[in-house]
Scaffold this motif. Sequence first.
Motif, PDB file in Angstrom:
ATOM      1  N   UNK B  59      -6.152  -4.944   7.398  1.00 31.59           N
ATOM      2  CA  UNK B  59      -7.156  -5.055   8.457  1.00 31.59           C
ATOM      3  C   UNK B  59      -8.530  -5.458   7.933  1.00 31.59           C
ATOM      4  N   UNK B  62     -12.639  -3.536   2.528  1.00 29.38           N
ATOM      5  CA  UNK B  62     -12.696  -2.308   1.736  1.00 29.38           C
ATOM      6  C   UNK B  62     -11.296  -1.711   1.621  1.00 29.38           C
ATOM      7  N   UNK B  63     -10.584  -1.733   2.725  1.00 29.14           N
ATOM      8  CA  UNK B  63      -9.203  -1.230   2.744  1.00 29.14           C
ATOM      9  C   UNK B  63      -8.319  -2.025   1.785  1.00 29.14           C
ATOM     10  N   UNK B  94     -15.188   4.144  -2.250  1.00 22.25           N
ATOM     11  CA  UNK B  94     -13.764   4.088  -1.889  1.00 22.25           C
ATOM     12  C   UNK B  94     -12.873   4.043  -3.129  1.00 22.25           C
ATOM     13  N   UNK B 233      -2.779   3.989   2.693  1.00 22.66           N
ATOM     14  CA  UNK B 233      -4.223   3.779   2.777  1.00 22.66           C
ATOM     15  C   UNK B 233      -4.659   3.386   4.189  1.00 22.66           C
ATOM     16  N   UNK B 234      -3.767   3.526   5.161  1.00 26.78           N
ATOM     17  CA  UNK B 234      -4.170   3.310   6.550  1.00 26.78           C
ATOM     18  C   UNK B 234      -4.238   1.852   6.969  1.00 26.78           C
TER      19      UNK B 234
END
Lengths: 344, 344, 344, 344
Positions: B59, B62-63, B94, B233-234
């Motif tokens: 998405x 950072x992710x 993060x 990690x979503x």
Amino acid sequence: MIRFECDYLEGAHPEILKRLTETNFEQTIGYGCDDHCKNAAELIKKACNSPDSDVHFLVGGTQTNTTVICAILRPHQGVISADTGHINVHESGAIESTGHKVLSLPCTDGKLTAKAVEECLTSHANDLNREHMVQPGMVYISYPTECGTLYSKQELTDIYSVCKSNGVPLYIDGARMGYGLASDGCDMTLADISANCDIFYIGGTKAGALFGEALVINNDDLKKDFRYFIKQKGGLLAKGRLLGIQFEVLFENGLYFEISKHAISCARRIHDIFADCGYEFLSDSKTNQQFPIIPDSELETLSKEFTYDYWCSVGNGRSAVRFCSSWATTEENLNALEKAVKSL
Amino acid sequence: MIRFECDYLEGAHPEILKRLTETNFEQTIGYGCDDHCKNAAELIKKACNSPDSDVHFLVGGTQTNTTVICAILRPHQGVISADTGHINVHESGAIESTGHKVLSLPCTDGKLTAKAVEECLTSHANDLNREHMVQPGMVYISYPTECGTLYSKQELTDIYSVCKSNGVPLYIDGARMGYGLASDGCDMTLADISANCDIFYIGGTKAGALFGEALVINNDDLKKDFRYFIKQKGGLLAKGRLLGIQFEVLFENGLYFEISKHAISCARRIHDIFADCGYEFLSDSKTNQQFPIIPDSELETLSKEFTYDYWCSVGNGRSAVRFCSSWATTEENLNALEKAVKSL
Amino acid sequence: MIRFECDYLEGAHPEILKRLTETNFEQTIGYGCDDHCKNAAELIKKACNSPDSDVHFLVGGTQTNTTVICAILRPHQGVISADTGHINVHESGAIESTGHKVLSLPCTDGKLTAKAVEECLTSHANDLNREHMVQPGMVYISYPTECGTLYSKQELTDIYSVCKSNGVPLYIDGARMGYGLASDGCDMTLADISANCDIFYIGGTKAGALFGEALVINNDDLKKDFRYFIKQKGGLLAKGRLLGIQFEVLFENGLYFEISKHAISCARRIHDIFADCGYEFLSDSKTNQQFPIIPDSELETLSKEFTYDYWCSVGNGRSAVRFCSSWATTEENLNALEKAVKSL
Amino acid sequence: MIRFECDYLEGAHPEILKRLTETNFEQTIGYGCDDHCKNAAELIKKACNSPDSDVHFLVGGTQTNTTVICAILRPHQGVISADTGHINVHESGAIESTGHKVLSLPCTDGKLTAKAVEECLTSHANDLNREHMVQPGMVYISYPTECGTLYSKQELTDIYSVCKSNGVPLYIDGARMGYGLASDGCDMTLADISANCDIFYIGGTKAGALFGEALVINNDDLKKDFRYFIKQKGGLLAKGRLLGIQFEVLFENGLYFEISKHAISCARRIHDIFADCGYEFLSDSKTNQQFPIIPDSELETLSKEFTYDYWCSVGNGRSAVRFCSSWATTEENLNALEKAVKSL
């Protein structure tokens, strides 16, 4: 080989081994709940003039630093440290392994300044993008520093004042606390240290004990549930009394301070051995770590008979090296060093 | 207010919204296992000339950075980055939150050099105390950098060569990949990028998509079990097809490259607007981020009509600010900016 | 193929796509600080009758759960959950990846009871070895549960009462909140939910949005610095307005509740299709997830035309499977299902 | 008070204190690189008949477990353990604090079975949703178990065989290894243990040492960079030689096995004291932990003179308690216990 590279070369002060032997067959409850630990805690609180503090005993320095920092910070926070700080360079990423950034500030002599700490805190608070950055959540300093330098009382109270007004705890790594307090340049007592921080530890490993660090928590907010953290981080020694007994010996009659003085007197001797022969030093250390600057060719000669810690090249074929004294340093070894340096 | 502060001010390229609407009532399997994702992955592998790569869709940036770095490193390792790297300064810790230190190297223009990377790797390998330090386990660079600069093909192959000979993976953060590849100074294609790193991502969020980043894994060792990491990690979007559809639109007819060119042409215009009026620039950026240096008094005037990103003070009452173009920048807004700058 | 396996098979409610298209070229500030997000937050607070709450928008459920739990717990704490809880079984260890144990309690229907929570809390508090164990630091429940069941208002207030008297926050995972509130068995409003927990989220992904979850923080102690956590965990969407716009559409005229009712009416139909043909159910679900028990041979037939989610074997050659309805379920597909089931 | 609650009530075997005293003023290099550690490692490898293993010395059990498990697992993996396993219940979440779930399997006697391990591994591998779940990445067992039970050689080789064919390492927690090997029911030698796992530790803390655990790594893949992990987790003792010296004493003339036999003979005596008076036992333990079942009223009487560890209620006003013997248990204390039990 005569060793000077660090201050953990030998075992423990004989008095400690003697006491461990005397108490060996006592049966005690585990995990630091025994009477030796309780008594040692009382002795330390008295030495700190800090009757309401909590005292815990852990095994080693990296473990203590990790446990404390991880217990204090929330997940989005980091710890401010001098870039030379032990937590920033020599703990294999232990702090980061618990999820936290070390916010390192550049320094020249191992010391943070109140001004630098304040700028770090306020620049974060004023940054419009601060939520995209690590929030400074505490301050870490070492006393004495990794460079052998010392904070004056004024410097320490200034830092603590900035911390308090910004609501961030101050933690002091006292791995070599005794050697700092016994130094010529020191204008503080253990009680002064304790009065000027939220939490700190008094190092045993490098100052007479086989191993062990005494953690003193002054700030009430940091006391809650602390033993959980020690257990989780692997620091709750099953035979906790081993730590209690050692700190009893060190603090019941001032042995900790006495042997620290011996180390400083030996350090002065090391300093003079090199200074008298015209060597310069990397820093003006009054503590048990001395950093003479020596031509590499002479280091090669020295290293046949002595060990020291290589610190850094200073250019022109010369390097700074570390010679440490400790509670166990002998006259005999110092004499041998003097003879060798004179004949370089 | 006319906004120039970043490249994510608007929604998405209209073609993307159109396609999302057209496909809205298709029923698809979840979590990126649908045909849109498969097709988008094929299109991207073709564009990268990299048929054996794995492609995943996440998405946000950072992710993606966190997922990749955490998946690659072992617990005792850190990631080498320029000190200006996004992971070092603007991701709220993060990377550290997953247990890893960012080993930041000083840089002046946002770029690492092969030499600096090699020195970092060999100085660690040669340090006798290395087990007390964080082991460098991978290298992170951004293309283009956060400063708007670009690696040349030679610079990139040099860095990758150092990485390969030291056994550490190279990861490229391509949040603005399209804008880098469309820049005047660029001597690489997407295939060149892909051939010179182990893993990288192609940013969608800043280049025409509503959101989404396409991660390309070239190194076989890094492919295993990767979807577990994305989920943990979503980043495993339930309606993964939203990502697939967007990247289909961007890559099926070269839209990604076409709109990037538009942005660069707008950036050139921004550059010239300021340059023609005699303003200097913080860096010689050929990409969609321009950093003019402007007197603070004039900034005050400008800020009544325009937004920009405050970058840093350069002294003497002048500051560097960031103006960004993007796929969505309009002629009309550029004209307004020109008029305003000319009348300063 | 007609799909019934989950409630995220299609895109978004057409009204949402329409609004995204209408607003596409608005220029807005990033990261959720725009007016759409502010307006959506106000609409949600009004719907919750909770004017002092903080509302944040995140992208997905696992991300929201991880961010919330990691923000609340201290390092020595864990989160109490039913053993069927999403965080315990279907998030790839996301909670543990932030350092916390999921303290799972056995349950039969997806629900925790106030009694079980209280026993867990008091048995820990009374355990002499508690410092060697994970301290329960919060409670997680899902509404509706992963099994399709619902807490009654009494059950929820009982749990919350235990939480409050033990000083542990209660968090409700509302991935399917709308479908719970629209269910026949439900005796609560959104305001009741909000009044009986410290923090909860209203799921958008499964109820009309392309993606997105609205997190509502009621407890003041949990509000501080929350955006840092969202950023660190990769949930701070650059174009945050995409979330704001979607929740504006869902909450400005009650669309969220209206489409939830549609889904429940479809679920009732699914239930009746199977019940009328004599099939039993794994649980007495009133929500949009139905769990008929079907002979494996018949499943093979059904799977030629329909998808469903395999749940578990119940022995004797029969299995429980999951059929979901959603805001997008069509009459046509239900008719096809009815025809197929009748002819089994 | 005569204490029987655990096996870490006293200091160390006198021979160890003697040796620590004799070697006290030796100067040695730090962090376990000294000759005592090297020699102790050789002695242990010989006792394990495992010349190619790596041996490291750590301070305590929780620390060793955390370091090993964190070093082996990748971020998406968890460790399979019996639900009674020490890592699952009594380490304050240390494993989770490093990011990993403990995948606990129900057991009745503290032991995993090869069948249960295989089912766990294959059910994960076969689950279509496995990427949403924690992947089992290693197996943890304790020998002897926390319940005092032992794996037979057949049971252990069966488990190891499942592990090897599934590519997951087997780790054995040997906190009480000596007492297991000295037990009546044991059909294995230390070499058998070592031949049937990838990594294990030999506990010193509970078997004659002041503290210390010897970790034996058999699997080459797990050897690399292991000292980094020890340092990061706080287990790299500055005066590492303290560990080496203790294990030299324990293993140079078989002292470890000899004192373990003494403890088992004392445990047999404890067993018989209770059995002869008609008491039942919670488990059929042949090791140094005995779990008699005693009416609560009689426990009250016993507790005036003796300490034991409360284990659990078994209903009807009776409880199981733990009495431990150790290398230090005295005839005199056993006689006192016998007298007291007979007079209950």
